[in-house]
Structures are given as structure tokens and as C-alpha cells.
Design a protein around this motif. Structure first.
Motif, PDB file in Angstrom:
ATOM      1  N   THR A 243     -20.298 -39.517 -10.020  1.00  0.00           N
ATOM      2  CA  THR A 243     -20.917 -39.743  -8.711  1.00  0.00           C
ATOM      3  C   THR A 243     -21.472 -41.162  -8.599  1.00  0.00           C
ATOM      4  N   ALA A 244     -22.116 -41.650  -9.660  1.00  0.00           N
ATOM      5  CA  ALA A 244     -22.676 -43.004  -9.607  1.00  0.00           C
ATOM      6  C   ALA A 244     -21.582 -44.050  -9.445  1.00  0.00           C
ATOM      7  N   ARG A 245     -20.448 -43.845 -10.080  1.00  0.00           N
ATOM      8  CA  ARG A 245     -19.339 -44.799  -9.968  1.00  0.00           C
ATOM      9  C   ARG A 245     -18.897 -44.949  -8.514  1.00  0.00           C
ATOM     10  N   SER A 246     -18.752 -43.837  -7.808  1.00  0.00           N
ATOM     11  CA  SER A 246     -18.283 -43.904  -6.424  1.00  0.00           C
ATOM     12  C   SER A 246     -19.357 -44.440  -5.484  1.00  0.00           C
ATOM     13  N   VAL A 247     -20.615 -44.030  -5.693  1.00  0.00           N
ATOM     14  CA  VAL A 247     -21.692 -44.536  -4.834  1.00  0.00           C
ATOM     15  C   VAL A 247     -21.835 -46.050  -5.006  1.00  0.00           C
ATOM     16  N   ALA A 248     -21.761 -46.519  -6.247  1.00  0.00           N
ATOM     17  CA  ALA A 248     -21.833 -47.961  -6.492  1.00  0.00           C
ATOM     18  C   ALA A 248     -20.692 -48.693  -5.800  1.00  0.00           C
ATOM     19  N   GLN A 249     -19.518 -48.086  -5.763  1.00  0.00           N
ATOM     20  CA  GLN A 249     -18.372 -48.710  -5.108  1.00  0.00           C
ATOM     21  C   GLN A 249     -18.573 -48.780  -3.596  1.00  0.00           C
ATOM     22  N   ILE A 250     -19.158 -47.758  -3.013  1.00  0.00           N
ATOM     23  CA  ILE A 250     -19.459 -47.786  -1.573  1.00  0.00           C
ATOM     24  C   ILE A 250     -20.413 -48.935  -1.261  1.00  0.00           C
ATOM     25  N   LEU A 251     -21.490 -49.039  -2.038  1.00  0.00           N
ATOM     26  CA  LEU A 251     -22.461 -50.106  -1.803  1.00  0.00           C
ATOM     27  C   LEU A 251     -21.844 -51.484  -2.002  1.00  0.00           C
ATOM     28  N   ARG A 252     -21.035 -51.622  -3.048  1.00  0.00           N
ATOM     29  CA  ARG A 252     -20.470 -52.930  -3.389  1.00  0.00           C
ATOM     30  C   ARG A 252     -19.542 -53.445  -2.290  1.00  0.00           C
ATOM     31  N   HIS A 253     -18.803 -52.556  -1.645  1.00  0.00           N
ATOM     32  CA  HIS A 253     -17.819 -53.003  -0.653  1.00  0.00           C
ATOM     33  C   HIS A 253     -18.352 -52.958   0.778  1.00  0.00           C
ATOM     34  N   ASP A 254     -19.536 -52.412   0.978  1.00  0.00           N
ATOM     35  CA  ASP A 254     -20.100 -52.357   2.324  1.00  0.00           C
ATOM     36  C   ASP A 254     -20.230 -53.746   2.961  1.00  0.00           C
ATOM     37  N   PRO A 255     -20.803 -54.765   2.274  1.00  0.00           N
ATOM     38  CA  PRO A 255     -20.889 -56.086   2.917  1.00  0.00           C
ATOM     39  C   PRO A 255     -19.524 -56.646   3.308  1.00  0.00           C
ATOM     40  N   GLY A 256     -18.523 -56.432   2.472  1.00  0.00           N
ATOM     41  CA  GLY A 256     -17.183 -56.920   2.797  1.00  0.00           C
ATOM     42  C   GLY A 256     -16.596 -56.223   4.008  1.00  0.00           C
ATOM     43  N   VAL A 257     -16.886 -54.937   4.168  1.00  0.00           N
ATOM     44  CA  VAL A 257     -16.442 -54.213   5.360  1.00  0.00           C
ATOM     45  C   VAL A 257     -17.067 -54.834   6.601  1.00  0.00           C
ATOM     46  N   ARG A 258     -18.329 -55.162   6.518  1.00  0.00           N
ATOM     47  CA  ARG A 258     -19.025 -55.749   7.668  1.00  0.00           C
ATOM     48  C   ARG A 258     -18.489 -57.145   7.989  1.00  0.00           C
ATOM     49  N   LEU A 259     -18.178 -57.917   6.946  1.00  0.00           N
ATOM     50  CA  LEU A 259     -17.641 -59.263   7.179  1.00  0.00           C
ATOM     51  C   LEU A 259     -16.245 -59.211   7.798  1.00  0.00           C
ATOM     52  N   HIS A 267     -10.358 -50.754   2.262  1.00  0.00           N
ATOM     53  CA  HIS A 267      -9.582 -49.822   1.439  1.00  0.00           C
ATOM     54  C   HIS A 267     -10.419 -49.244   0.305  1.00  0.00           C
ATOM     55  N   GLN A 268     -11.117 -50.112  -0.427  1.00  0.00           N
ATOM     56  CA  GLN A 268     -11.918 -49.639  -1.552  1.00  0.00           C
ATOM     57  C   GLN A 268     -13.115 -48.813  -1.090  1.00  0.00           C
ATOM     58  N   PHE A 269     -13.678 -49.153   0.039  1.00  0.00           N
ATOM     59  CA  PHE A 269     -14.763 -48.365   0.627  1.00  0.00           C
ATOM     60  C   PHE A 269     -14.275 -46.962   0.951  1.00  0.00           C
ATOM     61  N   ARG A 270     -13.120 -46.902   1.573  1.00  0.00           N
ATOM     62  CA  ARG A 270     -12.541 -45.600   1.932  1.00  0.00           C
ATOM     63  C   ARG A 270     -12.209 -44.781   0.690  1.00  0.00           C
ATOM     64  N   VAL A 271     -11.610 -45.421  -0.299  1.00  0.00           N
ATOM     65  CA  VAL A 271     -11.271 -44.721  -1.546  1.00  0.00           C
ATOM     66  C   VAL A 271     -12.528 -44.132  -2.179  1.00  0.00           C
ATOM     67  N   ALA A 272     -13.618 -44.893  -2.155  1.00  0.00           N
ATOM     68  CA  ALA A 272     -14.855 -44.413  -2.777  1.00  0.00           C
ATOM     69  C   ALA A 272     -15.389 -43.174  -2.076  1.00  0.00           C
ATOM     70  N   THR A 273     -15.327 -43.151  -0.737  1.00  0.00           N
ATOM     71  CA  THR A 273     -15.803 -41.959  -0.023  1.00  0.00           C
ATOM     72  C   THR A 273     -14.935 -40.755  -0.352  1.00  0.00           C
ATOM     73  N   THR A 367     -29.479 -40.619   0.440  1.00  0.00           N
ATOM     74  CA  THR A 367     -29.136 -39.361  -0.225  1.00  0.00           C
ATOM     75  C   THR A 367     -28.172 -39.593  -1.373  1.00  0.00           C
ATOM     76  N   LEU A 368     -27.169 -40.434  -1.148  1.00  0.00           N
ATOM     77  CA  LEU A 368     -26.177 -40.696  -2.192  1.00  0.00           C
ATOM     78  C   LEU A 368     -26.795 -41.403  -3.386  1.00  0.00           C
ATOM     79  N   VAL A 369     -27.700 -42.340  -3.116  1.00  0.00           N
ATOM     80  CA  VAL A 369     -28.381 -43.025  -4.224  1.00  0.00           C
ATOM     81  C   VAL A 369     -29.179 -42.008  -5.042  1.00  0.00           C
ATOM     82  N   GLY A 370     -29.815 -41.062  -4.350  1.00  0.00           N
ATOM     83  CA  GLY A 370     -30.547 -40.015  -5.056  1.00  0.00           C
ATOM     84  C   GLY A 370     -29.633 -39.119  -5.874  1.00  0.00           C
TER      85      GLY A 370
END
Length: 520
Positions: A243-259, A267-273, A367-370
Motif C-alpha cells: 500500500t505504501a508503494r502505491s500511495v507514494a507513487q500517487i504523491l510523487r506523480h501528482d505535481p507532474g499531472v498538474r504541470l 500514466h504512472q498516477f493512473r497505474v498507482a490508483t 486517508t491513503l497516507v494513514g
């Protein structure tokens, strides 16, 4: 204007700069900067006028940004937009690679676009001033034989100021920022670090100035820590790892999604979800069903938003490749199709950004971080007590494998497209389950997952042809000048689909070989 008013990529005054590669070396107070000419062949060192810089750093009270390697600052004393967000990409030894995004704005108030860019980490927490640094910088520019800039080496004497404007600490560091790319850049970086170390500097893992200024609180762990895992790990550790691996991936790619600069971030954001949903399903027998069900529904919606944006990228790429082989007289029709697709891509991206800027997304991330820190493991899950995860790995995979096997056996060459897509979904679930237990099950699980991934790839390409044909039919009918081009592209997609269906038996035979699943 509110924090989520603008997409970051549209309002970056300085845009997204190429990733900077820099090293920060600790320097003694008595250091005399050495001669830096000749670091590479024909390179010269030119001392530039000194500069006085003042930087004010912003973060949450808990220092969520710096603990995740992110800095947000307002700096005066240099040309260009004063607000900067630096996002970590990678580090190697004494070198740090970061993505830098600049914004215009007055001092004292974080630009909404900058706040939006780091929102996955701050979430509902306000940004406040956390540090004020004054730097006396002595820069040296390294130039190549043609006079072009290869690097800048800055000797920085830094003073740290507290809440009441009094100096509280200070330090000296030498920063090496390399502009040259590839092997030449790495060679220059090594030479610069070597010469500075010989002069008395210490090359240690790179630490941004603000972290050094703030001390131990800024060096604390990030919100999400992926725990180390070995073959003897307990089931609870494996669940936390997955679970931590996927949550970390969501957070890591969130800024790139916004940019919106790199489709790979979406793609990586979607894969993580998707992977997180799959892992929660895989480990469902050991988890409290109520929170898992609630989170799963929200992840499904988030994944759908990201999927719509990702699918337009994939479809545009397919059409551009196939359009290259069409007759020249169809170019105008192809252009109209791509223009329509670009409109849909903008709409899909807007919907995704709207989702990311809503309070529901902030709450989901909390919630996911928790969950990543403390997965909702049931009080007395069957089979959990006293057992290693490796002992249960095969059992975890058997169910998704049997579902895949049953669906694949029912598949015939002329089965309808939805049936092929259903098998793809089963393959993805089976692959994710195998990858989830691979850290404890080892090579046999990784080989099995790779074989199922090959099945998923063929079926994914097959589904892409189905989606492309459906889109071309609908759009071609609505844009009459593009009808001929749409028809020719539909034929290309059908030929591709027929090729993939012919390829399927061989790929499935390899994935279902008995030797790959003896351990199940």
C-alpha cells in the motif's frame, strides 16, 4: 483568486526549467576556493560578480514539503521570477537532480499556482514562513572551448535568521550546478567534486539549504515510508509495503499531472490508483472491509478521471503513427480528427484537474497516507497470526489466476470485443496480485507476473484498437470532411486487431505453462 484557480503549467512565469543536476558540498569557514579551470578539456573558469541573495521558505507547520524533498521559496537578488518550487527527481552520491518551476508574484503571499503544485503534500494544511536565509554568493562560471556555459560553481556563505530577525545560525557550502548533459555532464561533475574535496570540502548526500537551516525536524521521514521487506516478512509488513508503494507513487506523480508537461506522469498516477485498488482487493481477507470498500470506490473514480486523460494521449499517438501512411489528400481530414481529439484531451485534463483541486481529493490523500502507515488489518484475520507472508503468497494468487484461466479458455478468435476486454481485466488483476507478493515469493512470482504482463500487453493493444475504432466512427460521422480518413484509419485498426488476435494463442500458452505455476 483561490488556490485551485489555474493549472500550474499555464501560469508558470518562467515555465518548467530543464531538470537541474547539482551537488552541495559542505565547506569549512576558512576554505580558499581552488583554481577551477581545466575541469574538462579546454574548459575555463570565469569569476562572476558576487551576489547577495535573500530567500524566504514556505512549508506547512509540520514541514511536509521539505520532509519530502520539496522546497518552495521566494528569493530576491537574482533575475527572473522570484517564486520557485523544486521537485526531487533522483540523487546519486553527492549529486541531486530536481525539477524547477518558477512563478511570478509579490512577496509575502504564495502564488496560487505554486500552492496548487504542491497540494498533494500540503493538502488542507496552510503554507507558512518557516525559514529566512541570506546568502553571500561568489559564483564561478565554467565555460567550454566555444565559450558556452557548462556549469556554475557557487561559494555560498549562508546566514539563517529567526522569527524576530535575529541571526540564529550560519554555514558555508559550495554548490555545483552542471548544465552539460549526459556523460559529459557527469564527467564534469566528478571533476568539480574531486577538486573541491581536495581543497577541503566534504562531499555528502545532497541537502537543500533550507533543510540544513531548519535542522533535525526537516530531516524527518516523509508522510509515506515504504518499509524494507525481505523473504521472511510477515503478512502485515507485506500489506504495508504494497500500500505504501502505491500511495507514494500517487504523491510523487501528482505535481507532474498538474504541470501537464509529461504524459508519463498521468500514466504512472493512473497505474498507482489501479495497483492500490488491486492490492487492497488481493489482501482483502486480511483487511477490515468497510474502510477498504470506501477507499476503493474513491480510487475507482480518481482512476477513471486519470484514465480519460491518459486514453486521449494514447489515441492521439496511435492516430499520428497510422496517419503517416495515408495518402496525402487525406491529410486535411486527419488534421480535423486530431483537432477534435485535442479538444477532448483538454476537456479530460480539465476534469482531472478539477478532481485534484477538490476537498474530496485532499481527504482521500489523508486517508491513503494513514492507510500506508497503518493498513486497516482486521482484528483476527484468518491465517495471519504466526505466518510468514511467503507461506501465503501462492494462496493469494490462486483465485485471480483461476478467474483468468477460466475467462481465457472461453475466449475464441471471433469472440466479441467486450469478452476480450474482460480477459484483459482478469489478466491485470492476476498480474498485480503476483507483483504484490513478489517481494516475499521471489523469482518464481516475478517470472509468473512477467508472463501474465505479456498477456495483458497484447490484450491492452487489442482494446486500444477497439477504442480507436469506436472514436473514429463517432467522430468521422460528426466531421464529414474527415470521413474518408476515418474509414482508412478504422481499417488500419481492424487489421491490427486481427494481428493481435492471431498473436494471442502463443502468448497465452507461454503464460499458462505448467512450469510457471508449479508453486501456486
Amino acid at each position: 483568486m483561490t488556490q485551485g484557480a489555474h493549472p500550474a503549467s499555464a501560469d508558470c512565469a518562467g515555465g518548467v526549467m530543464p531538470p537541474e543536476v547539482e551537488a552541495k558540498l559542505i565547506a569549512p569557514g576558512e576554505l580558499r576556493l581552488p583554481d577551477l579551470s581545466g575541469l574538462v578539456k579546454a574548459a575555463t573558469a570565469v569569476r562572476l560578480p558576487g551576489r547577495h541573495l535573500e530567500a524566504i521558505y514556505y512549508d506547512t507547520a509540520e514541514l511536509r514539503l521539505v520532509r519530502n524533498g520539496i522546497t518552495l521559496r521566494y528569493r530576491s537578488g537574482e533575475d527572473g521570477p522570484p517564486w520557485t518550487v523544486k521537485l526531487p527527481e533522483a540523487s546519486s552520491g553527492a549529486a541531486l537532480r530536481r525539477r524547477e518551476v518558477s512563478f511570478d508574484g509579490a512577496p509575502g503571499r504564495v502564488p496560487p499556482q505554486a500552492a496548487d503544485l504542491v497540494r498533494a503534500y500540503t493538502r488542507s494544511r496552510p503554507l507558512v514562513r518557516v525559514a529566512r536565509l541570506k546568502t553571500d554568493r561568489t559564483p564561478v562560471e565554467i565555460r567550454g572551448a566555444d565559450g558556452g556555459r557548462l556549469a556554475e560553481i557557487a561559494d555560498d556563505k549562508v546566514a539563517v535568521y529567526g522569527e524576530r530577525g535575529r541571526r540564529t545560525a550560519g554555514f558555508r557550502e559550495v554548490e555545483v550546478e552542471v548544465r552539460a548533459q549526459g556523460r559529459a555532464g557527469r564527467r564534469l561533475m566528478r571533476a568539480a567534486i574531486g577538486r573541491l574535496v581536495a581543497a577541503g570540502c566534504r562531499a555528502e548526500p545532497p541537502v537543500p539549504k533550507v533543510i540544513r537551516a531548519l535542522g533535525p525536524p526537516a530531516s524527518g521521514p516523509p508522510d509515506v515510508v515504504v518499509p524494507p521487506i525481505g523473504s521472511d516478512a510477515a503478512v502485515s509488513t507485506l500489506i504495508r509495503y504494497a500500500t505504501a508503494r502505491s500511495v507514494a507513487q500517487i504523491l510523487r506523480h501528482d505535481p507532474g499531472v498538474r504541470l501537464g508537461e509529461d504524459p508519463e506522469d498521468v500514466h504512472q498516477f493512473r497505474v498507482a490508483t489501479r495497483r492500490l485498488r488491486s492490492d487492497l482487493r488481493t489482501f482483502g481477507p486480511f483487511l477490515d472491509p468497510e474502510p477498504v470498500s470506501e477507499v476503493g470506490g474513491k480510487l475507482r473514480l480518481l482512476g477513471a478521471r486519470a484514465g480519460a486523460a491518459r486514453d486521449t494521449d494514447v489515441l492521439a499517438g496511435r492516430l499520428r503513427v497510422k496517419a503517416d501512411v495515408l495518402p496525402e489528400q487525406d491529410a486535411a481530414g486527419v488534421g480535423q480528427l486530431l483537432h477534435r481529439l485535442e479538444d477532448q484531451a483538454r476537456q479530460a485534463r480539465s476534469a482531472l484537474l478539477q478532481e485534484l483541486r477538490g476537498p474530496g481529493y485532499d481527504q482521500l490523500l489523508d486517508t491513503l497516507v494513514g492507510i500506508a502507515a497503518r493498513p486497516p488489518i482486521a482484528a483476527e484475520p484468518p491465517g495471519l497470526a504466526g505466518q510468514r507472508a511467503a507461506d501465503l503468497a501462492a494462496g493469494v494468487i490462486r483465485r485471480p489466476w483461476r478467474r483468468l484461466k477460466r475467462a481465457a479458455k472461453a475466449l475464441a478468435k471471433h469472440s466479441p470485443d467486450p469478452q476480450w476486454h474482460a480477459v484483459r481485466i482478469r489478466a491485470k488483476q492476476c498480474r498485480y496480485a503476483a507483483e504484490a507478493v513478489a517481494p516475499v515469493a521471489g523469482r518464481q512470482a516475478r517470472r509468473f507476473a512477467a508472463a501474465v504482463a505479456a498477456v495483458q500487453a497484447v490484450l491492452g493493444d487489442h482494446q486500444d484498437t477497439v477504442v480507436a475504432e469506436a472514436w473514429l466512427r463517432n467522430t468521422g460521422a460528426a466531421v464529414s470532411p474527415a470521413c474518408v480518413a476515418a474509414g482508412e484509419l478504422i481499417m488500419a485498426e481492424r487489421l491490427e486487431r486481427a494481428r493481435l488476435r492471431s498473436k494471442w494463442p502463443k502468448v497465452w500458452k507461454r503464460a499458462s505453462a505448467r512450469k510457471l505455476r508449479r508453486w501456486l
